[in-house]
Design an enzyme around this catalytic site. Structure first.
Site, PDB file in Angstrom:
ATOM      1  CG  HIS A  25      -7.128  70.012   7.601  1.00  0.00           C
ATOM      2  ND1 HIS A  25      -5.788  70.316   7.554  1.00  0.00           N
ATOM      3  CD2 HIS A  25      -7.391  69.791   8.917  1.00  0.00           C
ATOM      4  CE1 HIS A  25      -5.280  70.287   8.773  1.00  0.00           C
ATOM      5  NE2 HIS A  25      -6.248  69.976   9.630  1.00  0.00           N
ATOM      6  CG  HIS A  27      -8.202  66.427  12.735  1.00  0.00           C
ATOM      7  ND1 HIS A  27      -6.948  65.913  12.937  1.00  0.00           N
ATOM      8  CD2 HIS A  27      -8.006  67.662  12.201  1.00  0.00           C
ATOM      9  CE1 HIS A  27      -6.033  66.798  12.573  1.00  0.00           C
ATOM     10  NE2 HIS A  27      -6.657  67.873  12.116  1.00  0.00           N
ATOM     11  CG  ASP A  29      -9.310  62.681  16.789  1.00  0.00           C
ATOM     12  OD1 ASP A  29      -9.313  63.258  15.686  1.00  0.00           O
ATOM     13  OD2 ASP A  29      -8.331  62.697  17.547  1.00  0.00           O
ATOM     14  N   GLY A 184      -0.507  68.274  15.750  1.00  0.00           N
ATOM     15  CA  GLY A 184      -0.198  68.548  17.156  1.00  0.00           C
ATOM     16  C   GLY A 184       0.356  69.950  17.334  1.00  0.00           C
ATOM     17  CG  HIS A 211      -1.709  70.150  11.311  1.00  0.00           C
ATOM     18  ND1 HIS A 211      -1.939  68.894  10.843  1.00  0.00           N
ATOM     19  CD2 HIS A 211      -2.925  70.603  11.750  1.00  0.00           C
ATOM     20  CE1 HIS A 211      -3.224  68.592  10.982  1.00  0.00           C
ATOM     21  NE2 HIS A 211      -3.847  69.612  11.526  1.00  0.00           N
ATOM     22  CD  GLU A 214      -3.371  74.783  13.889  1.00  0.00           C
ATOM     23  OE1 GLU A 214      -2.574  73.834  13.835  1.00  0.00           O
ATOM     24  OE2 GLU A 214      -4.517  74.675  14.371  1.00  0.00           O
ATOM     25  CG  ASP A 292      -9.053  71.578  11.922  1.00  0.00           C
ATOM     26  OD1 ASP A 292      -8.487  70.529  11.582  1.00  0.00           O
ATOM     27  OD2 ASP A 292      -8.515  72.424  12.668  1.00  0.00           O
TER      28      ASP A 292
HETATM   29 ZN   LIG Z   1      -6.044  69.870  11.734  1.00  0.00          ZN
END
Ligand SMILES: [Zn+2]
Length: 340
Positions: A25, A27, A29, A184, A211, A214, A292
């Site tokens: 997991h 990202h 960006d 998101g 996701h 969370e 993350d």
């Molecule tokens: Zn994430």
């Protein structure tokens, strides 16, 4: 002078560093190098405050100990995304991320991104995909690392975009893409809104992770697994409120992609000692540990494991068990993307 008992959040235990690891997991960006952002800004004339690394850092890196929110988190992504709008910057970011992971002995890496967020300068989805795949191929040719992409559908974007993500995922499946995700703000946009594209993905044999649980309720996890067919859950920490569900996910071999620092920074969890990851593990949930966002959260998978050792007294055997969970839950299929 250092305070007594002050936690060094940057500590990495050498025993953790040397273990082979899988990161599920992560990202793209949220995981750039600061130095590269500065260089890309110069090359592409991106206006940035201060024109130095410290100034960039202020725009996109959480200071340890400072509480925030998912909203602020998402603002940081708006900043970093400016640096991922050309084919060369996308290839570079993927290559550098895999190089950084390789330096930590990560041998299986699953990188996720939302293709539509890289079109601010007019790239087509095909160009975005080809650029990241070029970065992946370069890295996997140089380093002993297997890697693949998970394409994110974004909560808040139009449903049309989610369907496009499925189309692109199918087109590039096995050529770099290994799954899709829904990312998101889950408190504003529940899973239900994206049921159709997710079901289509599952029907077409595409690996799905979501996701869920969370910042949102535990029901989102249950829905994702038992109504949609998600094979893994991003975060999923709300499951602690429903212990029987932990067992049900275990029976279905559904792993949780837990990212402890991220949860503390977005204020979903009060502080590390209150993070439910250890309880979920003790109740035999299939826990994996992930970073993350390496840049935004100022962390890495090795730092995350080191924090688990510090706060929950995990032994190196506990760490190995959780690493095994990640290898077993990986979407990487032999021969799909890597030669190793
Ligand atoms: Zn994430």
């Amino acid at each position: 002078m250092r305070e007594k008992n002050k936690v060094d959040f940057n500590i990495i235990y050498p025993d953790v560093l040397k273990l082979e690891k899988a990161e599920l997991h992560l990202h793209l960006d949220g995981s750039l190098r600061l130095e590269s952002m500065l260089e890309i800004a110069e090359e592409e004339n991106i206006p940035i405050p201060g024109k130095n690394i410290l100034a960039i850092k202020k725009q996109c890196v959480f200071e340890e100990g400072i509480k925030s929110s998912l909203t602020k988190f998402l603002k940081y992504f708006q900043f970093t995304l400016q640096f991922l709008q050309t084919e060369s910057s996308l290839s570079r970011a993927v290559y550098e991320l895999l190089e950084d992971l390789h330096k930590e002995n990560v041998t299986v890496a699953e990188i996720r991104f939302a293709p539509h967020l890289h079109q601010l300068k007019g790239l087509t989805l095909d160009k975005v995909l080809n650029a990241v795949i070029a970065g992946l191929n370069k890295a996997t040719n140089e380093f002993p690392i297997k890697a693949g992409f998970i394409l994110c559908m974004l909560r808040g974007l139009k449903l049309k975009h989610a369907h496009e993500v499925i189309e692109v995922a199918e087109q590039y499946y096995g050529k770099g893409v290994i799954g899709v995700d829904l990312a998101g703000d889950e408190s504003k946009y529940p899973l239900e809104l994206y049921r159709n594209p997710l079901i289509i993905a599952v029907k077409r044999g595409i690996n799905v992770t979501v996701h869920a649980g969370e910042s949102g309720p535990v029901e989102e996890i249950r829905k994702a697994v038992f109504e949609i067919g998600a094979k893994r859950i991003g975060h999923g920490i709300a499951i602690i409120k429903d212990p029987p569900l932990i067992q049900m996910l275990k029976e279905k071999k559904v792993a949780l992609e837990v990212c402890p620092t991220s949860n503390v920074q977005t204020n979903v969890v009060k502080s590390y000692p209150f993070h439910p990851v250890n309880q979920i593990l003790q109740k035999e949930g299939i826990v994996t540990i992930n970073s993350d966002n390496r840049l935004i959260s100022n962390t890495s998978i090795s730092k995350e494991f080191s924090k688990m050792i510090h706060f929950f007294h995990w032994t190196i055997d506990d760490v190995k068990k959780v690493i095994d969970n990640a290898f077993n839950a990986s979407f990487m299929v032999p021969g799909s993307t890597s030669k190793h």
